[in-house]
Every structure is written in C-alpha cells, then in structure tokens.
Design an enzyme around this catalytic site. Structure first.
Site, PDB file in Angstrom:
ATOM      1  N   GLU A 170       2.699  10.039 -10.195  1.00 54.29           N
ATOM      2  CA  GLU A 170       1.416  10.642 -11.010  1.00 54.29           C
ATOM      3  C   GLU A 170       0.093  10.682 -10.062  1.00 54.29           C
ATOM      4  O   GLU A 170      -0.459  11.768 -10.483  1.00 54.29           O
ATOM      5  CB  GLU A 170       1.370   9.631 -12.047  1.00 54.29           C
ATOM      6  CG  GLU A 170       2.230   9.910 -13.532  1.00 54.29           C
ATOM      7  CD  GLU A 170       3.592   9.216 -13.053  1.00 54.29           C
ATOM      8  OE1 GLU A 170       3.637   8.433 -12.162  1.00 54.29           O
ATOM      9  OE2 GLU A 170       4.465   9.199 -13.698  1.00 54.29           O
TER      10      GLU A 170
ATOM     11  N   HIS B 258       4.607   2.015 -22.742  1.00 57.55           N
ATOM     12  CA  HIS B 258       4.883   3.358 -23.123  1.00 57.55           C
ATOM     13  C   HIS B 258       4.343   3.667 -24.411  1.00 57.55           C
ATOM     14  O   HIS B 258       4.502   4.481 -25.194  1.00 57.55           O
ATOM     15  CB  HIS B 258       6.170   3.397 -23.180  1.00 57.55           C
ATOM     16  CG  HIS B 258       6.856   3.593 -21.843  1.00 57.55           C
ATOM     17  ND1 HIS B 258       7.296   2.446 -21.146  1.00 57.55           N
ATOM     18  CD2 HIS B 258       7.804   4.682 -21.393  1.00 57.55           C
ATOM     19  CE1 HIS B 258       7.624   2.615 -20.217  1.00 57.55           C
ATOM     20  NE2 HIS B 258       8.194   4.074 -20.174  1.00 57.55           N
TER      21      HIS B 258
END
Lengths: 329, 308, 101
Positions: A68, A136
């Site tokens: 990322e 998440h």
C-alpha cells in the site's frame, strides 16, 4: 427507498456505478490510470472495476503487489508528474499503510511547492463493518478530514458514487473516495446521461420538521430506516446525506438544524474527535444552542463475531432510541 | 562537463554550505559537505528532461542540478525569491521545470514518489528518467523494498542512488542495516546495481552513465550505491558523536581534494588556479546571499495560500 | 398445471437480482436439470435449473429487468396448451435448483 432526482435513469448495482464512472472518465482523459490489488483481470474485490482491464489494457489498469505504501506513493508521484491515477486500497484499514505519501506528500505538495506541483490523485477505499473483524472494518474518515489539503467524499447511493467519483477524477486533488462494504449489495437509479456530483454539497435525502439527522455512506440507509419507523410515531426526521466530508457543506446542515432545532449526528466510526463532534461544534457556532446528540460505534474494536459487530456499530434501533431521548429532553 | 567544471561545481556547494552554516538565521540545515561528488557526478550523467528527487539533504542535489544559488539560498532562508516562495525550505525545495522535482524530508518518503514520476514518464513514452537520491538511513524502510519490487516488475525508468554517508544521525550504518553492501538490496529484484566510491566524482558520473544507458534502453531500474562521507554532524542543530580520530579519517576522504590532486598530478590544474576557483565560487556565494537577503519573507497571509 | 418460476433464495446479502439471460423462448420444453435462466446479483451469477419437466409459457421479467427474491420471473406449465388463467392468483412454485458462482 432512497430518493434520487429522477430523469432518465438506469438501475445499476453499486459496483456498476463505480465501474461506469471510471470507464467514462478513462475514455475522456487518457491521463487516468488505475492501480490496485486485483484491480485488473479480477476486476476488483467487489467487481467494481469489472470490464476496465479489457477495455483499457494492462498499461492503464495495473494490478499491483500487496504494497500500500508504494501503491499510494507511486500514484502520488505519477499525479505530481502529470497523470491522474486512481489508486484502489481494498479496505480503509490498509490505507494506514499508505498514509505517508497521501498525507505527507500529496496533501502538502501544492502548498510546499508554492503551486508548482499539484497531485490530482484519487484514492478509493472501502470502509465499514461486515463480518471481517477488527482490522478490516474501520471507518477512519474523521482522521482524514483533519488533513489540510485532502478532500474526502463518501457516497451512499450508486448515483452519488458515480457522480462523485467522476468529479474526483477531474479534481485537482488529492481526493479520498470512501465507499462501504454494505453498499455493494445495493442497487439504485443512476442518470443515463453523463453526470457529475459536485464535491462539497450535501443532499437532503428526506425532509422533516422535528429533528435533523446527518449521516454519510451506509449510515444514511440506517438513518432512513430509523426515520421510517419514527414517522409511524409521528416524529418527522430530516436526513442530510453529507456526501462530502471535506470540504463539508455546513450551510445545508445549519439551515436544516436551525429550522428543526434538534440535531443528531450519525457515523459508523468513533465518536472521539469524530465527524459528529466536528459538525456539532460548527453548527453551535452558526446556529447557537440547540438540542444535539450523536451516535457512533462503541469505543471498542469491531469484532468479526456477528453478535459483537452488531453491538458495536450503530443500528436503526440505536438511532431511534437516541432521537426519542433527544426530543423528550 | 569537463573535470574543471565538476570541480568548480563541488567547490560551489562546499563554499555555499560554509557560508550558510555561519549564519544564525537558517533554522537548521542538513549539509552535504563530504558528499559533493555524489550529487555532482550524478547530475553530470543526467539530461535536462530528467527529473531529480532527493531526501531532505537537498543542498548538493539542488545546486548540482543547476538551480540558481541565489534562489536556493533564498529558499533556505525563507524568502519569497526561493523556487517555493520560501514555503518549503531545505526539506522540500523543488523546481520541476528545472529538472529538480524536489526534496522530501520524510526519510524514504520520496522513493515511491520517484517511482511514480518514472511511471508517468513511462506512460508518456518519454525518454526521460526519474532519479532519486536517498541516504543509507532510508535503506531500512519498507518503502524502499516495495518500490524496488514494483519498479523492477514494471521496468520503470528509475535510478535509485544511495548516498551512503555511513551514518544515520548517530547510528552507524553497520548497526542499522544487515546487508553487506547496500547495492545488494537491489539484487533480489534483478535490478542492475553498482557500488562506487562516492568521493570519486568521475567514477560516480561514469557508473551513473552506464546504469542510465540501460534504463533509457527500457531495461528497467538501476541502483547506484555511492560510499561518501558526512563532514559534519547530522544537521547544524545536532551534536557530533564521532571521535576526533574518526573525523580525521572522514575528512581525509574529501571529493574536492581527491579531484584536485588528480588534476594537479596530470598538470591540468595550474598553480594559482585553485585560488582563482575558490575566489570565484566564494564570490558567487556572496552574490547568492545578497540576492536572498534582498528578497522579503512571505506575507503571513501566504500561510493559507496553495492549501486546497 | 401452471407454475410460477420465482427468484430463488435465500441468497446471502441479496434482496434484488437482475435477469441476465433466458435460455429459451416461450414454448420451449425443459427437462429436469436444464438451465432456464441466469440471474445476476451484486457479486455473482445465479443459474436457475428446472427440477421437474415443464414448458416455458410467459416471461414476466425480461433480460435486464430487476426482481426481488421470491417474486415471479416467468410462468411454466406441464403441457404446452394449458390455459394461463389468472397468473396473479396463487400458483404453485416451480421446483428449481440453483447454483451461485
């Protein structure tokens, strides 16, 4: 039902509205490229990029490794050098790994270079709880709203997803586009003609007279459900879908809250330094003392356990209870 | 550039930094003295259309890239005649139109940005390349390894140049990084990698030229490790932790003296020429300071300009 | 006998589907196990197969139409010539099997 301004429309799944926004934008502007994990052949975690790889090819629709920091960094660098990258970070929790280039570079580039460099990047990510657990599920929009130079948008309908993403892809950026796991199972009418939703404009989703509710993304649907139940008790809720969190359309909220005299802020993220805290203070400054309450997640991680997840994040029942208390005080 | 021009450019940087460090009004600075050969050798291998990015240790890279010393001095002193209107300072100075995409003071923070610049160049089918100078301190960062991987996969036109001055603030490189050579870090990704003596400006230039030829030929990124020296402490506001004996060794590896010695030995540098060069560069620096001092600080309203 | 072919369910997270493709025009006979219609959810395809013999008689939701889980998609009958009386009345549901991919 969510109200849409209806002319000629087509009903699309949420993911299709995103794919449509990206493909229309990529056809119009060849500087737009898409970077993301499984964004290419696989078409995105929610199929929201379905068809793009086939139409635009591997140079413009690039699968990335799980990295990322580099994904956002490459996107920011490419934006600074003249492209218009759309970087997909699968879940908002993982955006934390890519915050350095977004916050330390992109959001400051125009300022620190005295206008020599702009970074027209859009980072798209998916927030919210849906059975996937503590790392998440998070909604960290409020963190991002605190960064000068960064725009944050969060649609609740396919039409707004399409229109806001298209606006983001023409903006001077950087823009963070936040959708939600539970929106991907929804569908809605989207204008047939190419249309843009301006960044910075809230929308009144339901008109009412007793209380103003602010929400964004999936929580707008929770607010609408709560409002329907409350209507049966004679409580009339006005619901403002924020759509754009930074910049925020405080005028629309103030206008409504000034009229109803009561404000309930609803968000799925944390209340501490949250969106509700920000709205409440700004409305207090503009409107003066009115009744206010806020609903958000419990101060706890969001479990993958369905019972614990449901206990943690706001539900229509919690909103109904909060409004009853607010109006009875 | 001929070798005299390389020498002159290195001397300009040294003289510029000496004059800057004597002032009290520069906030604090990260000096490149001891590593002039890296920036000057590297920049001599670049074309105008290439873009150079660097860490917050930006004085040598910006001057080596050919930015006007007066403008650089103005930026460092916070004056509006700086390329960033004094808003960026040393840490974030940039002038993309001059091929200096700029500094970024987050250690390791400019690596993926540079790869993004390379991606934009590749996407445009440009023959230009993107080059990023960073210190050994950045070699422990995940951003380097993520960037190396993607740059290799996508064959990006990117040259990563590690200015390895062998110490990060006060932490010796061998205490922070497990790799035997920092160029070894690029090897697992199949990236062409070279280690050179960064105090030898010619060898830096030649190694960079070789790597860049491959990059321009579409063979993907390159990695150049230049072992250099840091003549002063980490910054003008940081205490020196190395011993006097250690510093003797450090100072003995001066890129300017090295090239001067070679040129003298070959008879290229006539007697008296050195003094003349020094005089010229000192005068250039005085002009730079005068230019910077003539420029005002930004109006405080500029705190809100170019934000959105 | 006339049967109603409805959107099968439950399918997790799905309230509405979109008809992707009918495998045959009205008049076509289906054997058990044959694919009758493909439906689209927000993330998957649903293949709906007849679990008993039947004739497709009238398509209620054409390709591209949306329908909620449990609501009618088409009428089928045991025999080709049977009268399609009162299609809105209580009709038995055609037994189907469905597979989500």
């Amino acid at each position: 039902m969510l109200t849409e301004s209806v002319s000629a429309t087509v009903k699309l799944f949420f993911r299709e509205a995103i794919a449509r926004a990206v493909s229309e934008s990529m056809r119009r502007d060849d500087r737009i490229i898409l970077l993301g994990q499984d964004a290419g052949r696989f078409g995105g975690a929610y199929k929201e990029f379905s068809g793009l790889y086939g139409e635009f090819g591997p140079d413009r629709v690039r699968d990335t490794p799980v990295a990322e920091a580099a994904m956002v960094g490459l996107g920011v660098g490419a934006a600074a050098a003249g492209l218009r990258p759309l970087v997909s970070i699968t879940y908002m929790d993982f955006l934390m790994l890519g915050l350095d280039p977004l916050v330390n570079y992109a959001a400051k580039a125009r300022f620190k270079t005295g206008g020599q460099i702009t970074t027209p990047i859009v980072v798209k990510t998916t927030a919210g709880a849906r059975g996937q657990g503590v790392a998440h599920s998070q909604c960290i929009e409020a963190w991002m709203m605190a960064v000068p130079g960064l725009k944050v948008v969060a649609p609740s309908t396919p039409a707004d997803a399409c229109g806001l993403l298209k606006s983001a892809l023409t903006d001077s950026g950087p823009v963070l586009f936040v959708d939600h796991k539970r929106l991907f199972s929804t569908a809605g009418e989207v204008p047939l003609a190419e249309s843009f939703v301006p960044i910075g404009e809230a929308l009144v989703r339901r008109t009412g007279t007793h209380v103003t509710i602010t929400a964004h993304s999936y929580m707008t649907r929770i607010a609408l459900t709560a409002a329907e139940h409350l209507a049966e008790e004679g409580v009339s809720c006005e619901i403002i879908d924020l759509r754009s969190l930074a910049p925020m359309d405080v005028e629309t909220i103030a206008q409504s809250a000034g009229r109803t005299g009561a404000l309930l802020t609803l968000e799925e993220g944390q209340l501490t330094c949250g969106i509700g805290a920000e709205i409440a203070f700004r409305i207090r400054e503009l409107v003066g003392p009115i009744r206010m309450a806020r609903v958000g997640a419990l101060r706890a991680p969001v479990s993958s356990n369905p019972v614990l997840e449901a206990a943690c994040v706001p539900s229509a029942d919690r909103v109904i209870g909060a409004i009853r208390r607010l109006l009875n005080n | 550039m001929d070798r005299l021009a390389l020498l002159r450019r290195m001397m300009l940087i040294r003289s510029f930094e000496s004059a800057l460090a004597k002032r009290r009004d520069h906030g604090f600075q990260l000096l490149s003295s001891g590593a002039e050969g890296v920036a000057v050798g590297l920049c001599d291998a670049l074309r105008n259309e290439d873009q150079l990015l660097c860490s917050g240790r930006s004085i040598a890279p910006s001057l080596a890239r050919g930015l006007d010393p007066g403008a650089v001095m103005a930026e460092l002193l916070g004056r509006i005649a700086g390329p960033n209107r004094g808003k960026a300072g040393r840490g974030h100075m940039a002038q993309p139109a001059a091929g200096f995409f700029g500094a970024h003071a987050v250690v390791g923070g400019n690596l993926a940005i540079a790869a993004g610049v390379a991606l934009a160049l590749q996407q445009r089918r440009s023959t230009a390349i993107s080059v990023c100078v960073f210190g050994d301190g950045a070699c422990g960062s995940g951003a380097l390894h993520e960037t190396l991987n993607i740059a290799a996969l996508w064959k990006l036109p990117l040259l990563l140049v590690c200015d390895n001055n062998q110490i990060a603030i006060a932490t010796p490189r061998e205490q922070a990084l497990a790799a035997a050579r920092l160029s070894d870090l690029a090897a697992p990704f199949g990236i062409a990698a070279v280690t050179v003596d960064g105090t030898d400006v010619i060898s830096v230039r030649d190694s960079a030229t070789g790597l860049i030829a491959n990059i321009r030929a579409g063979q993907g990124p390159g990695f150049l490790e230049c072992i250099s020296e840091r003549f002063f402490s980490h910054s003008t506001a940081t205490r020196e932790t190395r011993s006097a004996a250690e510093m003797e060794v450090v100072w003995s590896r001066c890129p300017i003296l090295r090239l001067t010695g070679q040129l003298r030995a070959e008879g290229v540098l006539a007697s008296g020429a050195m003094e003349e060069l020094q005089h010229d560069t000192d005068r250039q620096v005085l002009h730079a300071i005068a230019f910077a001092e003539a420029s005002p600080f930004p109006n405080s309203a500029e705190a809100l300009s170019h934000v959105d | 006998m006339i049967y109603l072919l409805a959107v099968p369910g439950p399918i997790e997270d799905v309230e509405e589907v979109r008809v992707l493709e009918w495998h045959g025009e009205p008049g076509r006979s289906f054997h058990p196990g044959e694919l009758v219609v493909e439906l689209e959810t927000h993330k998957a395809l649903v293949e709906v197969r007849a679990a008993q013999p039947g004739v497709l008689r009238r398509i209620i939701c054409a390709a591209g139409d949306w329908q909620a889980v449990g609501k009618p998609l088409a009428l089928l009958s045991d025999n080709p010539g049977e009268d399609l009386v009162n299609p809105d009345g209580m009709l038995p549901l055609l037994p189907v099997s469905f597979e989500i991919s």
